[in-house]
Structure formats: structure tokens, C-alpha cells
Scaffold this active site. Structure first.
Site, PDB file in Angstrom:
ATOM      1  N   ASP A  74       5.422  -2.637   7.884  1.00 33.65           N
ATOM      2  CA  ASP A  74       5.236  -2.098   6.503  1.00 33.65           C
ATOM      3  C   ASP A  74       4.222  -3.215   5.665  1.00 33.65           C
ATOM      4  OD1 ASP A  74       5.616  -1.066   3.977  1.00 33.65           O
ATOM      5  OD2 ASP A  74       7.709  -1.583   3.751  1.00 33.65           O
ATOM      6  N   ASP A  94       0.113   0.819   1.715  1.00 31.54           N
ATOM      7  CA  ASP A  94       1.635   0.719   1.804  1.00 31.54           C
ATOM      8  C   ASP A  94       1.495   1.777   3.092  1.00 31.54           C
ATOM      9  OD1 ASP A  94       4.077   0.666   2.021  1.00 31.54           O
ATOM     10  OD2 ASP A  94       4.497   1.847   0.120  1.00 31.54           O
TER      11      ASP A  94
END
Length: 416
Positions: free
Chosen positions: A269, A60
Site C-alpha cells: 500500500d 494510493d
């Protein structure tokens, strides 16, 4: 799984990157919870503790603190058991790690009843996790990183119980001081996700590529003044325009600039599956894509169906049709670089949705406004077959269109 280091450079670690498909399900939600979930996550496998325990972590780039589930009462779910690790050490709430290095957390760290550093993490999809900060040894690609700071989490709420049941935790990779890449001291990391078999490669350190097209770089945007809606440790880039095929959408430059509150930044992201655009840009893209596909695609006319709460442009594709028609590409134009989304990456088949003799496929760009997200987010679905290099030293992101399955072979990464 066999991992070999490439001989390209000694200061480099290479890991297989896996995509994990999560079955779509309906989970009960309170009205104020955001409703998007991830059907696919990027995961890496490594070992933690002494003796080592194998863990699987979601990659992440949109969050800072890495964490592992440590609640050993979780039945039939992967956990890290700190009581079995002799190198495990909890962080006290008076230590500088707790008092100063948690400054970028959205919720300040606190002291629990045992005088340990307590953290609560919350995410855009309404999931949350809480527990204590701790230190332990992380073994990644055959190299040990001792005293790595992470969250040892004993409770939380997941927006996707299927995803939660298959992974041990999350690897935070943003620019914050406690992120995994910051702690390891690497000035650069890269990943590549294959569009065919959804395997990939994650590389820490300098890759020294001479074997494919040079990367195009876009600078990371930084601001000196803290603003309420601006994430200062995210990988923020400058989106300058959007093209459908070769047609540039007529949009004012101002909509791609953060406003006085910091809302409106563009973040890369890997922890988000699809791409989200703020309302004005989304509407312009939706209308132009509809305009260019009206003779080849049939729109699903159902105002009550919004995939994952943000994707309201869906199409009907005959169940017996084996391939999609030729679709116009969508190009995201950044300062100095471009990501071109084409073919099957433009539409996502919604599992289990059948209307008569048709399956439902939704446009993979969503409307941030429907989720109350004050940002543009470039998700990992649109990073498939793009080499993504995060250069922390020179504060930039490099991209190149590439066959990621070949990239994995080049670094001798094998998936078992």
C-alpha cells in the site's frame, strides 16, 4: 517541472514522484476513530479539465476511485473547479458506471437529489470523502485520457488536516475497474522512491529494464469467494516469514494466511507510510529486534507514549549523536521475493519529542492490532530504494533493490 518521455518504449509515461512531508500535529479525535496519520505522502502532479487545471494527487495503491476536492469554498486549499471545465460531465445514477462498476466500493453508490451518482469513500485512517462521480480529461505526462471517471468531492473528514491542505485529491491505483491504472489500460506500472532526497519516479507501461539487477517476482494472491475482511482488489501478496539480520523468526505459517473471514491478508500500500504486522508477528519481531539491539540502543520506557497509536517500541538517541549505530536488518520474505529494511529506514525520529538530552526514534513496524486493522500492510517507507513493479497482466509484483535517484535520472525526470 519538465517531464521527458524515455526512448525505452513508446507506450510509456514517466512522471516525477514527490514525497511531501507533513508536520506532525495533534488533531481532536472521537474515541472510535483510528489514530494514525501519515507524516509523508507520495504525490504526483498532473492536469485535469479543459482548459487544464493543475492538481496534486496522493498516489494510493490501496484504493480504487481517484477523486479531487471540488468544493470551491475551501479557503486557501487546492481544488478542482468543475464549472471551469468544458469537458466535465457528471455521471447519472442510472448509468452502468454507477450501477455496476462501483461494486467494489465499501459503501454502495446511491442517487442524489439531482439524479447524479453519489459516492461515499472511507479509509482505514478514519478519513472519508463524499461527492459525485464524473468524467473529465486527465493529462498525464503529456498524454490526454478523455472521459476518465473520478470522484468530484464536495465534503469529507480528513484525519490529517495538514496533508489535506496541500493536495487536491487522491489517485486510486488498485486492481478495481475504476482505478486510474485500470481505466488508462496500462498492464503495468512501476515506481521508485529515493531514500536520500525522497524524490522518485512513477512509470506507466513497460519499462524494459536491462540496466540493473533483474526483478524478483512474487505472485498476487486472489480468492474467488468474497469474504467480509478480504479486499479483493488490493495488491495482496504472500508473506512467508520475517528475518532479523539472518535469524528467521519462529512463527507458524498459519499466521500469514487469511482466516475464514478473509482477515490476515498482506497488502502492498503506497498510501500508508509505515508497515503494520498482526499482533503475533509484531510481538515476535519486536522481541528479537530488542534482543539484537539491547547493547546499542536505549529503550524509551514510557507506557503512555505510543507513536501514531501503533508504534510502541521507541528508543532514546542523544541529540548530539549525528548517526545511528549499525542496526540489524529486517527482511520481509515473500513467496519468490524479499524486501530488506536496513539502516535509517528502521527507526523514525518523532518530531518535537525530546526527553532530556535525547530525541525519540520509533521502530517503523507497527502493531495492526492496536489500530483494529485486520491485515499486514507494507507501507511506502519500506519501499524506499526498491524498484516496485506492479504487473497486472501476469498478476505479480516485481522488486529489486536499486538507487532510486539514479533511476529517476535514467528516465530523465527532473524535479523543480
Amino acid at each position: 517541472m519538465v517531464i521527458k518521455k524515455s526512448n525505452a518504449t513508446a507506450k510509456m509515461l514517466v512522471l516525477p514522484l514527490k514525497t511531501q512531508e507533513i508536520p506532525s500535529g495533534s488533531f481532536p479525535r472521537s474515541p472510535n476513530k483510528l489514530s494514525f496519520t501519515h507524516n509523508v505522502t507520495l504525490t504526483v502532479s498532473l492536469a485535469v479539465g479543459s482548459p487544464t487545471q493543475n492538481v496534486t494527487m496522493v498516489l494510493d495503491t490501496g484504493s480504487e476511485l481517484s477523486w479531487l476536492h471540488c468544493n470551491t469554498t475551501r479557503v486557501n486549499r487546492p481544488v478542482f473547479d468543475p464549472t471551469r471545465s468544458s469537458s466535465y460531465s457528471p455521471v447519472s445514477c442510472s448509468s452502468p458506471t454507477c450501477t455496476t462498476r462501483t461494486q467494489d466500493f465499501s459503501i454502495p453508490a446511491s442517487c442524489d437529489s439531482k439524479n447524479l451518482c453519489h459516492a461515499i469513500l472511507s479509509y482505514a485512517d478514519a478519513s472519508s470523502s463524499e461527492g459525485n462521480l464524473a468524467l473529465d480529461t486527465f493529462n498525464i505526462g503529456g498524454s490526454n485520457f478523455s472521459d476518465t471517471i473520478f470522484g468530484c468531492m464536495d465534503s469529507g473528514f480528513s484525519s490529517n488536516t495538514d496533508e489535506d491542505s496541500k493536495t487536491t485529491g487522491l489517485m486510486g491505483m488498485n486492481r478495481g475497474s475504476l482505478s486510474f491504472v485500470s481505466q488508462m489500460g496500462f498492464k503495468k506500472f512501476s515506481y521508485c522512491i529515493s531514500g536520500s532526497d525522497l524524490s522518485g519516479v512513477l512509470l506507466f507501461g513497460d519499462s524494459n529494464f536491462t540496466w540493473f539487477l533483474p526483478l524478483n517476482y512474487t505472485p498476487l494472491i486472489q480468492i474467488s469467494t468474497p469474504l467480509p475482511y478480504f479486499d479483493r482488489v488490493a495488491y495482496t501478496v504472500q508473506l512467508e516469514g520475517i528475518k532479523v539480520q539472518e535469524k528467521l523468526l519462529q512463527l507458524p505459517e498459519s499466521i500469514f494466511e487469511p482466516d475464514h473471514t478473509g482477515a490476515g491478508q498482506t497488502m502492498v500500500d503506497s498510501g500508508t507510510q509505515f508497515t503494520f504486522l498482526l499482533g503475533q508477528a509484531y510481538t515476535a519481531l519486536k522481541n528479537e529486534f530488542l534482543n539484537q539491539t539491547r547493547t546499542i540502543l536505549r529503550v524509551l520506557e514510557d507506557p503512555n507514549f505510543v507513536f501514531q497509536g501503533a508504534f510502541d517500541l521507541c528508543f532514546l538517541i542523544p541529540l548530539n549523536q549525528t548517526s545511528l549505530p549499525t542496526l540489524p536488518s529486517v527482511s520481509l520474505m515473500f513467496r519468490g521475493a524479499e524486501i530488506k529494511v536496513s539502516g535509517t529506514r528502521l527507526l523514525y525520529q518523532v518530531r518535537g519529542e525530546v526527553r532530556g538530552n535525547d530525541s525519540v526514534h520509533c521502530f517503523t513496524f507497527g502493531n495492526s492490532d492496536l489500530l483494529a486493522i485486520e491485515a499486514y500492510i507494507i507501507g511506502h517507507h519500506h519501499q524506499q530504494n526498491v524498484w516496485m513493479e506492479f504487473d497486472l497482466e501476469k498478476s505479480r509484483i516485481g522488486v529489486a533493490q536499486v538507487r532510486c535517484d539514479l533511476a529517476g535520472q535514467r528516465f530523465e525526470v527532473y524535479h523543480h
